[in-house]
Scaffold this motif. Structure first.
Motif, short mmCIF file in Angstrom:
data_model
loop_
_atom_site.label_atom_id
_atom_site.label_comp_id
_atom_site.label_asym_id
_atom_site.label_seq_id
_atom_site.Cartn_x
_atom_site.Cartn_y
_atom_site.Cartn_z
N THR A 97 -17.47 12.05 7.82
CA THR A 97 -16.71 11.35 8.87
C THR A 97 -15.46 10.69 8.29
N ALA A 98 -15.61 9.96 7.19
CA ALA A 98 -14.46 9.26 6.60
C ALA A 98 -13.42 10.25 6.08
N ARG A 99 -13.87 11.32 5.47
CA ARG A 99 -12.93 12.33 4.97
C ARG A 99 -12.11 12.89 6.14
N LYS A 100 -12.78 13.18 7.24
CA LYS A 100 -12.07 13.72 8.41
C LYS A 100 -11.06 12.70 8.94
N ALA A 101 -11.46 11.42 8.95
CA ALA A 101 -10.56 10.38 9.45
C ALA A 101 -9.31 10.27 8.59
N ALA A 102 -9.45 10.53 7.28
CA ALA A 102 -8.32 10.37 6.36
C ALA A 102 -7.43 11.59 6.30
N THR A 103 -8.00 12.77 6.54
CA THR A 103 -7.25 14.00 6.27
C THR A 103 -7.01 14.87 7.50
N ALA A 104 -7.58 14.51 8.65
CA ALA A 104 -7.40 15.33 9.84
C ALA A 104 -5.94 15.32 10.28
N PRO A 105 -5.46 16.40 10.90
CA PRO A 105 -4.09 16.40 11.43
C PRO A 105 -3.89 15.21 12.38
N GLY A 106 -2.80 14.51 12.18
CA GLY A 106 -2.55 13.34 13.01
C GLY A 106 -3.08 12.05 12.43
N ALA A 107 -3.84 12.14 11.32
CA ALA A 107 -4.33 10.92 10.68
C ALA A 107 -3.13 10.13 10.17
N VAL A 108 -3.14 8.84 10.43
CA VAL A 108 -1.98 8.02 10.07
C VAL A 108 -2.43 6.96 9.07
N LEU A 109 -2.15 7.21 7.79
CA LEU A 109 -2.38 6.22 6.75
C LEU A 109 -1.02 5.85 6.17
N PRO A 110 -0.83 4.59 5.79
CA PRO A 110 0.47 4.18 5.24
C PRO A 110 0.63 4.64 3.80
N LEU A 111 1.05 5.89 3.64
CA LEU A 111 1.20 6.50 2.32
C LEU A 111 2.68 6.78 2.04
N PRO A 112 3.07 6.81 0.77
CA PRO A 112 4.46 7.18 0.44
C PRO A 112 4.70 8.64 0.78
N ASP A 113 5.93 8.99 1.04
CA ASP A 113 6.26 10.37 1.41
C ASP A 113 5.84 11.35 0.32
N GLU A 114 5.95 10.94 -0.95
CA GLU A 114 5.60 11.84 -2.06
C GLU A 114 4.14 12.23 -2.06
N ALA A 115 3.30 11.42 -1.44
CA ALA A 115 1.87 11.72 -1.41
C ALA A 115 1.56 12.91 -0.52
N ALA A 144 -5.30 1.77 2.06
CA ALA A 144 -3.99 2.34 1.74
C ALA A 144 -2.89 1.29 1.89
N GLN A 145 -3.02 0.44 2.88
CA GLN A 145 -2.04 -0.63 3.05
C GLN A 145 -2.06 -1.57 1.86
N THR A 146 -3.25 -1.89 1.37
CA THR A 146 -3.38 -2.77 0.21
C THR A 146 -2.76 -2.13 -1.02
N ALA A 147 -3.00 -0.83 -1.21
CA ALA A 147 -2.38 -0.13 -2.35
C ALA A 147 -0.86 -0.18 -2.24
N GLY A 148 -0.34 0.02 -1.04
CA GLY A 148 1.11 -0.04 -0.87
C GLY A 148 1.68 -1.39 -1.22
N GLU A 149 0.96 -2.45 -0.85
CA GLU A 149 1.43 -3.79 -1.16
C GLU A 149 1.37 -4.07 -2.65
N ARG A 150 0.31 -3.60 -3.31
CA ARG A 150 0.16 -3.87 -4.75
C ARG A 150 1.07 -3.00 -5.60
N PHE A 151 1.26 -1.74 -5.19
CA PHE A 151 2.06 -0.82 -6.00
C PHE A 151 3.53 -0.79 -5.57
N GLY A 152 3.84 -1.33 -4.41
CA GLY A 152 5.20 -1.21 -3.90
C GLY A 152 6.10 -2.37 -4.23
N THR A 153 5.83 -3.06 -5.33
CA THR A 153 6.64 -4.21 -5.71
C THR A 153 7.88 -3.76 -6.48
#
Length: 301
Positions: A97-115, A144-153
């Motif tokens: 279930t979680a994998r589908k939520a993260a990778t299904a078409p239309g899944a919206v996670l706050p990831l960098p474009d390079e990802a 993913a939001q937390t990673a963006g905040e920690r890595f996006g400094t």
């Protein structure tokens, strides 16, 4: 990278009503306002990665009650597949279930474009509270939001640029450092080896990337393993693998942008707590022979 989204668990604020004159009331005992109680209760349930937990109203009254959260621990270095399994178990959902939520078409996670939409490397390791209303989409989005905040400094962006890398590339290296270092103290040295090999145009030759390609975790790598045709085979393919190979913590990212000083090109963990770094290939071969001898002498099982 900009990841300034509101927490998926935060309630929307209600609009303020206009102030109206009220008749005087008799004195009453001082008590916390609803907002004060919310602030106090939210403070009680805060953990390493703070998530605002939904509040439930008790029937027949306006006293807020907080559902006691369970906790989900995501250790540093876990691959996304491990995180998905843990999320499914924590939420009592069918596997996948979680994998589908993260990778299904239309899944919206706050990831960098390079990802490229791949969450690997950005499901930030921390302890997360889980309640009945938690959804896999909301929980993964918050990771993913937390990673963006920690890595996006700015500090990390500037540190990555100093080594000719984007932040995403620094996260890739950090995931290798997280997987390869035998101890936190060795992270900065492993990062230096990666930088040195990249600077010389050498293949990284990291067992951790092979393990990722083969979906395993082992310290035993065969010659046949190093010949597989796979973009994560850093024995055959120069440069970085196409994605992170796990979800690194802040310490690993810090090691990448502030590596130790040294000319090392090789390392091997001969025994737990004993990792040998060197620039001399012949000396490295001796260390590898010592590692193999220790493996043969280790009790089976």
């Amino acid at each position: 990278m900009t990841y300034r989204q509101a927490s998926p668990y935060a309630h929307p604020r209600r609009p303020r009503r206009p102030s109206l004159p009220r008749p005087p009331r008799p004195p009453r005992r001082a008590r916390l306002t609803r907002r004060g109680r919310l602030a106090l209760l939210l403070g009680v349930v805060a953990v390493a990665a703070t998530i605002t937990v939904p509040l439930l109203l008790l029937p027949g009254g306006d006293e807020p009650a907080v559902e006691k959260p369970r906790t989900l621990l995501v250790p540093e270095g876990w691959r996304s597949a491990q995180v998905y399994t843990a999320v499914d178990r924590a939420l009592g959902l069918p596997e996948g279930t979680a994998r589908k939520a993260a990778t299904a078409p239309g899944a919206v996670l706050p990831l960098p474009d390079e990802a490229g939409g791949n969450p690997e490397g950005y499901l930030f390791p921390a302890t997360y509270p889980v309640v009945a209303a938690t959804t896999p989409e909301g929980l993964l989005r918050y990771m993913a939001q937390t990673a963006g905040e920690r890595f996006g400094t700015q500090r990390i962006a500037e540190g990555a640029r100093a080594y000719g890398m984007s932040v995403h590339q620094a996260v890739i290296v950090a995931s290798i450092v997280q997987a390869e270092a035998d101890s936190p103290e060795d992270m900065a040295k492993v990062a230096r080896v990666v930088h040195n090999r990249l600077a010389r145009g050498m293949a990284l030759q990291m067992d951790s990337t092979l393990n990722y390609a083969l979906g395993r975790s082992t310290v035993d790598t065969s010659l046949a393993d190093t010949k597989i045709k796979n973009p994560y085979n850093t024995y055959e393919r120069k440069g970085l693998p196409p994605t992170p190979i796990g979800n690194p913590g802040e310490q690993a990212v810090d090691a990448v942008i502030r590596p130790a000083d040294g000319d090392w090109l090789y390392f091997v963990t001969v025994a737990p707590g004993d990792t040998r770094f060197t620039a001399d290939y012949a000396l490295h071969q001796g260390h590898v022979a010592e590692f193999n001898a220790n493996r043969r002498a280790a009790p089976a099982g």
